[in-house]
Write a protein that holds these residues in place. Structure first.
Motif, PDB file in Angstrom:
ATOM      1  N   ALA A 477       0.846  -1.171   0.140  1.00 48.67           N
ATOM      2  CA  ALA A 477       0.010   0.067  -0.072  1.00 48.67           C
ATOM      3  C   ALA A 477       0.941   1.210  -0.067  1.00 48.67           C
ATOM      4  CB  ALA A 477      -0.975  -0.047   1.419  1.00 48.67           C
ATOM      5  N   ALA A 478       2.074   1.080   0.706  1.00 49.24           N
ATOM      6  CA  ALA A 478       2.707   2.170   0.665  1.00 49.24           C
ATOM      7  C   ALA A 478       3.744   2.486  -0.473  1.00 49.24           C
ATOM      8  CB  ALA A 478       3.838   2.303   2.005  1.00 49.24           C
ATOM      9  N   GLY A 479       3.949   1.494  -1.195  1.00 44.88           N
ATOM     10  CA  GLY A 479       4.937   1.865  -2.285  1.00 44.88           C
ATOM     11  C   GLY A 479       4.799   0.890  -3.578  1.00 44.88           C
ATOM     12  N   GLY A 480       3.708   0.164  -3.509  1.00 41.68           N
ATOM     13  CA  GLY A 480       3.327  -0.920  -4.617  1.00 41.68           C
ATOM     14  C   GLY A 480       3.883  -2.204  -4.415  1.00 41.68           C
ATOM     15  N   GLU A 481       3.459  -3.204  -5.191  1.00 37.22           N
ATOM     16  CA  GLU A 481       3.841  -4.666  -4.804  1.00 37.22           C
ATOM     17  C   GLU A 481       5.280  -4.943  -5.571  1.00 37.22           C
ATOM     18  OE1 GLU A 481       0.739  -6.965  -6.352  1.00 37.22           O
ATOM     19  OE2 GLU A 481      -0.536  -6.500  -4.920  1.00 37.22           O
ATOM     20  N   ILE A 482       5.507  -4.172  -6.557  1.00 35.62           N
ATOM     21  CA  ILE A 482       6.825  -4.467  -7.164  1.00 35.62           C
ATOM     22  C   ILE A 482       8.041  -4.093  -6.364  1.00 35.62           C
ATOM     23  CG2 ILE A 482       8.355  -4.305  -9.335  1.00 35.62           C
ATOM     24  CD1 ILE A 482       5.580  -4.325 -10.872  1.00 35.62           C
ATOM     25  N   GLY A 483       8.953  -4.858  -6.004  1.00 32.38           N
ATOM     26  CA  GLY A 483      10.060  -4.405  -5.446  1.00 32.38           C
ATOM     27  C   GLY A 483      10.244  -4.315  -3.975  1.00 32.38           C
ATOM     28  N   ILE A 484       9.138  -4.885  -3.280  1.00 36.05           N
ATOM     29  CA  ILE A 484       9.222  -5.272  -1.958  1.00 36.05           C
ATOM     30  C   ILE A 484      10.301  -6.246  -1.488  1.00 36.05           C
ATOM     31  CG2 ILE A 484       8.261  -6.212   0.079  1.00 36.05           C
ATOM     32  CD1 ILE A 484       5.522  -5.235  -1.234  1.00 36.05           C
ATOM     33  N   ALA A 485      11.289  -5.794  -0.794  1.00 31.94           N
ATOM     34  CA  ALA A 485      12.303  -6.549  -0.110  1.00 31.94           C
ATOM     35  C   ALA A 485      12.023  -7.235   1.312  1.00 31.94           C
ATOM     36  CB  ALA A 485      13.657  -5.847   0.006  1.00 31.94           C
ATOM     37  N   ALA A 486      12.249  -8.350   1.665  1.00 33.16           N
ATOM     38  CA  ALA A 486      11.750  -9.079   2.722  1.00 33.16           C
ATOM     39  C   ALA A 486      12.168  -8.230   4.094  1.00 33.16           C
ATOM     40  CB  ALA A 486      12.742 -10.371   3.043  1.00 33.16           C
ATOM     41  N   THR A 487      13.353  -7.477   4.195  1.00 33.26           N
ATOM     42  CA  THR A 487      13.538  -6.619   5.219  1.00 33.26           C
ATOM     43  C   THR A 487      12.630  -5.461   5.211  1.00 33.26           C
ATOM     44  OG1 THR A 487      15.247  -5.535   4.145  1.00 33.26           O
ATOM     45  CG2 THR A 487      15.751  -7.219   5.469  1.00 33.26           C
ATOM     46  N   ASP A 488      11.859  -5.083   4.205  1.00 35.22           N
ATOM     47  CA  ASP A 488      10.879  -3.968   4.297  1.00 35.22           C
ATOM     48  C   ASP A 488       9.998  -4.361   5.360  1.00 35.22           C
ATOM     49  OD1 ASP A 488      12.331  -2.580   2.329  1.00 35.22           O
ATOM     50  OD2 ASP A 488      11.066  -3.425   0.876  1.00 35.22           O
ATOM     51  N   LEU A 489       9.633  -5.711   5.529  1.00 32.15           N
ATOM     52  CA  LEU A 489       8.500  -5.918   6.538  1.00 32.15           C
ATOM     53  C   LEU A 489       8.859  -5.806   7.794  1.00 32.15           C
ATOM     54  CD1 LEU A 489       7.599  -7.239   3.611  1.00 32.15           C
ATOM     55  CD2 LEU A 489       6.553  -9.229   5.031  1.00 32.15           C
ATOM     56  N   ILE A 490      10.159  -5.857   8.192  1.00 32.26           N
ATOM     57  CA  ILE A 490      10.424  -5.813   9.608  1.00 32.26           C
ATOM     58  C   ILE A 490       9.648  -4.636  10.449  1.00 32.26           C
ATOM     59  CG2 ILE A 490      12.315  -5.769  11.355  1.00 32.26           C
ATOM     60  CD1 ILE A 490      14.004  -7.266   9.363  1.00 32.26           C
ATOM     61  N   PRO A 491       9.890  -3.419   9.943  1.00 34.70           N
ATOM     62  CA  PRO A 491       9.445  -2.503  10.685  1.00 34.70           C
ATOM     63  C   PRO A 491       7.748  -2.460  10.630  1.00 34.70           C
ATOM     64  CG  PRO A 491      10.478  -1.285   8.639  1.00 34.70           C
ATOM     65  CD  PRO A 491      10.836  -2.874   8.834  1.00 34.70           C
ATOM     66  N   ALA A 492       7.312  -3.065   9.553  1.00 37.54           N
ATOM     67  CA  ALA A 492       5.657  -2.876   9.134  1.00 37.54           C
ATOM     68  C   ALA A 492       5.325  -3.952  10.367  1.00 37.54           C
ATOM     69  CB  ALA A 492       5.491  -3.328   7.778  1.00 37.54           C
ATOM     70  N   VAL A 493       5.885  -5.172  10.509  1.00 37.21           N
ATOM     71  CA  VAL A 493       5.345  -5.963  11.433  1.00 37.21           C
ATOM     72  C   VAL A 493       5.199  -5.504  12.944  1.00 37.21           C
ATOM     73  CG1 VAL A 493       6.097  -8.170  12.477  1.00 37.21           C
ATOM     74  CG2 VAL A 493       6.161  -7.873  10.027  1.00 37.21           C
ATOM     75  N   ARG A 494       6.574  -4.839  13.287  1.00 35.68           N
ATOM     76  CA  ARG A 494       6.556  -4.052  14.482  1.00 35.68           C
ATOM     77  C   ARG A 494       5.259  -3.190  14.685  1.00 35.68           C
ATOM     78  NH1 ARG A 494      10.679   0.597  16.564  1.00 35.68           N
ATOM     79  NH2 ARG A 494       9.944   0.300  18.705  1.00 35.68           N
ATOM     80  N   LYS A 495       5.194  -2.740  13.698  1.00 35.61           N
ATOM     81  CA  LYS A 495       3.924  -1.466  13.957  1.00 35.61           C
ATOM     82  C   LYS A 495       2.463  -2.469  14.054  1.00 35.61           C
ATOM     83  CE  LYS A 495       5.723   2.317  11.275  1.00 35.61           C
ATOM     84  NZ  LYS A 495       5.886   3.045  10.025  1.00 35.61           N
ATOM     85  N   GLN A 496       2.409  -3.293  13.246  1.00 32.28           N
ATOM     86  CA  GLN A 496       1.221  -4.157  13.370  1.00 32.28           C
ATOM     87  C   GLN A 496       1.134  -4.905  14.589  1.00 32.28           C
ATOM     88  OE1 GLN A 496      -1.427  -4.371  11.748  1.00 32.28           O
ATOM     89  NE2 GLN A 496      -1.108  -4.650   9.577  1.00 32.28           N
ATOM     90  N   LEU A 497       2.079  -5.336  15.180  1.00 38.07           N
ATOM     91  CA  LEU A 497       2.000  -5.977  16.600  1.00 38.07           C
ATOM     92  C   LEU A 497       1.592  -5.252  17.697  1.00 38.07           C
ATOM     93  CD1 LEU A 497       2.550  -8.597  18.092  1.00 38.07           C
ATOM     94  CD2 LEU A 497       4.836  -8.226  17.869  1.00 38.07           C
ATOM     95  N   ASN A 498       2.240  -3.836  17.702  1.00 35.97           N
ATOM     96  CA  ASN A 498       2.122  -2.670  18.640  1.00 35.97           C
ATOM     97  C   ASN A 498       0.526  -2.356  18.453  1.00 35.97           C
ATOM     98  OD1 ASN A 498       4.377  -2.043  20.353  1.00 35.97           O
ATOM     99  ND2 ASN A 498       5.204  -2.278  18.418  1.00 35.97           N
ATOM    100  N   ARG A 499      -0.103  -2.222  17.299  1.00 39.32           N
ATOM    101  CA  ARG A 499      -1.318  -1.766  17.090  1.00 39.32           C
ATOM    102  C   ARG A 499      -2.283  -2.995  17.553  1.00 39.32           C
ATOM    103  NH1 ARG A 499      -0.484  -1.454  10.953  1.00 39.32           N
ATOM    104  NH2 ARG A 499       0.480   0.467  10.522  1.00 39.32           N
ATOM    105  N   LEU A 500      -1.985  -4.094  17.435  1.00 39.26           N
ATOM    106  CA  LEU A 500      -2.716  -5.111  18.255  1.00 39.26           C
ATOM    107  C   LEU A 500      -2.880  -4.986  19.671  1.00 39.26           C
ATOM    108  CD1 LEU A 500      -1.855  -8.447  16.306  1.00 39.26           C
ATOM    109  CD2 LEU A 500      -3.915  -6.787  15.943  1.00 39.26           C
ATOM    110  N   THR A 501      -1.667  -4.773  20.166  1.00 42.50           N
ATOM    111  CA  THR A 501      -1.890  -4.539  21.743  1.00 42.50           C
ATOM    112  C   THR A 501      -2.637  -3.418  22.151  1.00 42.50           C
ATOM    113  OG1 THR A 501       0.245  -2.922  21.965  1.00 42.50           O
ATOM    114  CG2 THR A 501       0.501  -5.360  21.806  1.00 42.50           C
ATOM    115  N   GLU A 502      -2.827  -2.164  21.424  1.00 40.22           N
ATOM    116  CA  GLU A 502      -3.685  -1.074  21.532  1.00 40.22           C
ATOM    117  C   GLU A 502      -5.103  -1.475  21.680  1.00 40.22           C
ATOM    118  OE1 GLU A 502      -2.105   1.792  19.190  1.00 40.22           O
ATOM    119  OE2 GLU A 502      -0.256   1.872  19.704  1.00 40.22           O
ATOM    120  N   GLU A 503      -5.383  -2.536  20.893  1.00 42.13           N
ATOM    121  CA  GLU A 503      -6.798  -2.856  20.577  1.00 42.13           C
ATOM    122  C   GLU A 503      -7.360  -3.813  21.495  1.00 42.13           C
ATOM    123  OE1 GLU A 503      -6.985  -4.451  16.331  1.00 42.13           O
ATOM    124  OE2 GLU A 503      -6.035  -2.564  15.544  1.00 42.13           O
TER     125      GLU A 503
END
Length: 503
Positions: A477-503
């Motif tokens: 959603a932030a930059g398109g599907e093409i060119g995503i690198a695996a390590t791009d997910l690391i900060p995004a996963v962290r954000k998701q995990l913290n969002r869940l704790t708030e919910e």
């Protein structure tokens, strides 16, 4: 209808049983259910393509069974709204029986006419309705049906599929010869599990659900075949940390992998684990990768390991082990895996560790506190199947993987499946941009961290897969599907995990 989809997924047979129970024991005639299905499909069509109702036209392709009957209902509704409609009958409607015949007769009584299929048929409708083949299909599509599907797919016309795209297996998500490529699929009564895995995401488009007013008590008597993973269920698993927590409160993960020339895999796993809340992370890898790990992420405690003897002291005090990323299949990797399998520490087994077990099945005994994460290729080796066999029935494959491991098995791919001893879950999040090297290593880090923090193996698998997939969607959603690198997910996963704790 539409919006959030139900949790429960059913086989085709289960859905037929729900239908029969509604008709025979709850006083709703079959033709009434058919009219509700046609009405639901028609409403979705008008909402999605409003121009069709303002001077456009429909072209409805009808088969011989109840799926065709739904199509005749849609055509009748169009006539009532004075929307031009052409009906192409793949089978002579005069030969229809039961509710499907009643649906055709209603269309006929409204002045509707049918055209018999021929290869000379032109696609003139602004919207194509696929009501040819439903959930009862078992063999490959052939003959006129295959030709009609190919004609529609070769056009650029928008398509709405009724209940399921013709040619798609409702039970497995496999392609039965050829499949309609729909923009929208409207499915009824029970969500078919085959709509969400295998090749199905390529063909179904947006999925809308209509329960057709089936009473809730009908569903209470049938155990679903699988469940969709929902965000609110994942939020229920995650809790805010205690205010007096320390690093020892959140587990110590040992990551093992990174043979010669493959150090990046285990380094990514270790870094991801640190970002997913593990209190301590130790990486056991080849000595040549120690410096790379320290430069990349100095918070990871990295140790050069040349043998199983070197690994032994690192096993003490660990709350979980993630083994496999970059492990290789040579003696170094085999000896480390053998040493790990002698412990009773909760395990996340991935990548080459799975390939080693596939070639040396006697070294592994089923264990409850274990998660395995094969992709279809690794699954085929573990099960001694062809990859095509795994793809043809992913639900059976993941069940057999669970029996093999004794804990929780994950079968990765579009519509990732998770199986425990008694339940199967499906994750429909994720996108094609995630089909790149290193994604599995990041997933191993997520789940290794959760396992180290004391989550049950099944919750580790569900939460880990969901976090990984939704983080991939955030990156797309932030930059398109093409060119995503695996390590791009690391900060995004962290954000998701913290969002869940708030919910």
């Amino acid at each position: 209808m539409g919006g959030s989809l139900p949790h429960s997924l059913y086989t085709a047979e289960q859905t037929r049983n729900l239908d029969a129970e509604t008709i025979h024991n709850h006083g709703i005639p079959g033709i009434e259910l058919m009219k509700r299905a046609g009405q639901a499909s028609f409403e979705v069509a008008m909402k999605t393509w409003p121009q069709v109702g303002r001077g456009g036209s429909l072209q409805v392709f009808c088969g011989a069974g109840n799926n065709g009957g739904d199509g005749y209902i849609i055509a009748a509704l169009a006539r009532q709204r004075y929307i031009p409609v052409r009906v192409i009958s793949l089978k002579p409607p005069e030969r229809l029986t039961g509710d499907a015949r009643k649906a055709w007769e209603w269309f006929r009584d409204l002045g509707g006419r049918c055209e018999s299929w021929s290869e000379k048929i032109k696609l003139t409708g602004d919207l194509i309705i696929d009501a040819m083949l439903g959930t009862g299909l078992s063999g490959d599509v052939c003959g006129d049906f295959a030709n009609a599907i190919n004609l529609i797919n070769q056009s650029e016309k928008p398509v709405l599929a009724v209940d399921i795209p013709s040619g798609l297996s409702a039970d497995t998500g496999a392609e039965l010869g050829t499949v309609i490529k729909a923009d929208v699929t409207v499915t009824f009564i029970g969500m078919k599990r085959g709509l969400f895995t295998g090749v199905a995401p390529r063909f179904c488009g947006d999925i809308c659900f209509a329960d057709l007013g089936v009473p809730k008590k009908v569903y209470d008597i049938t155990q679903p075949a699988a469940h969709l993973i929902k965000r609110k269920d994942m939020a229920a698993l995650v809790h805010p940390r205690a205010r007096d927590a320390n690093k020892g409160s959140h587990g110590h993960l040992l990551v093992i992998g990174g043979d010669h020339g493959m150090g990046g895999a285990s380094i990514m796993t270790a870094e991801t684990a640190l970002r997913c809340g593990a209190g301590l992370v130790t990486l056991a890898t080849r000595s040549e990768h120690v410096m790379g790990s320290l430069v990349r992420r100095p918070e990871v405690m990295v140790r050069g390991v040349d043998s199983a003897e070197d690994l032994e002291p690192l096993l003490e005090g660990k709350t979980a082990i993630a083994i496999g990323p970059g492990l290789g299949k040579k003696e170094w990797g085999r000896s480390l895996l053998q040493k790990v399998l002698e412990t009773d520490i909760p395990l996340l087994i991935d990548a080459d560790a799975l390939n080693i077990i596939a070639h040396n099945p006697d070294m592994f005994l089923p264990r409850t506190h274990c998660v395995i994460t094969p992709h279809p290729g690794e699954a085929s080796r573990l099960l001694s199947f062809n990859i095509a066999d795994v793809a043809a029935d992913r639900f059976t494959a993941v069940g057999q993987l669970q029996t093999l491991c004794g804990g929780t098995a994950i079968l990765k791919g579009a519509g990732t499946l998770i199986a425990s001893s008694d339940t199967t879950w499906l994750c429909r999040a994720g996108n094609p941009g995630m089909a790149v090297a290193g994604m599995g290593d990041v997933l191993s880090g997520i789940m290794g961290a959760l396992l180290a923090q004391g989550y049950y193996a099944t919750d580790v698998a569900k939460l880990g897969v969901w976090l990984h997939a939704t983080a991939g969607d955030d990156c797309a959603a932030a930059g398109g599907e093409i060119g995503i690198a695996a390590t791009d997910l690391i900060p995004a996963v962290r954000k998701q995990l913290n969002r869940l704790t708030e919910e």
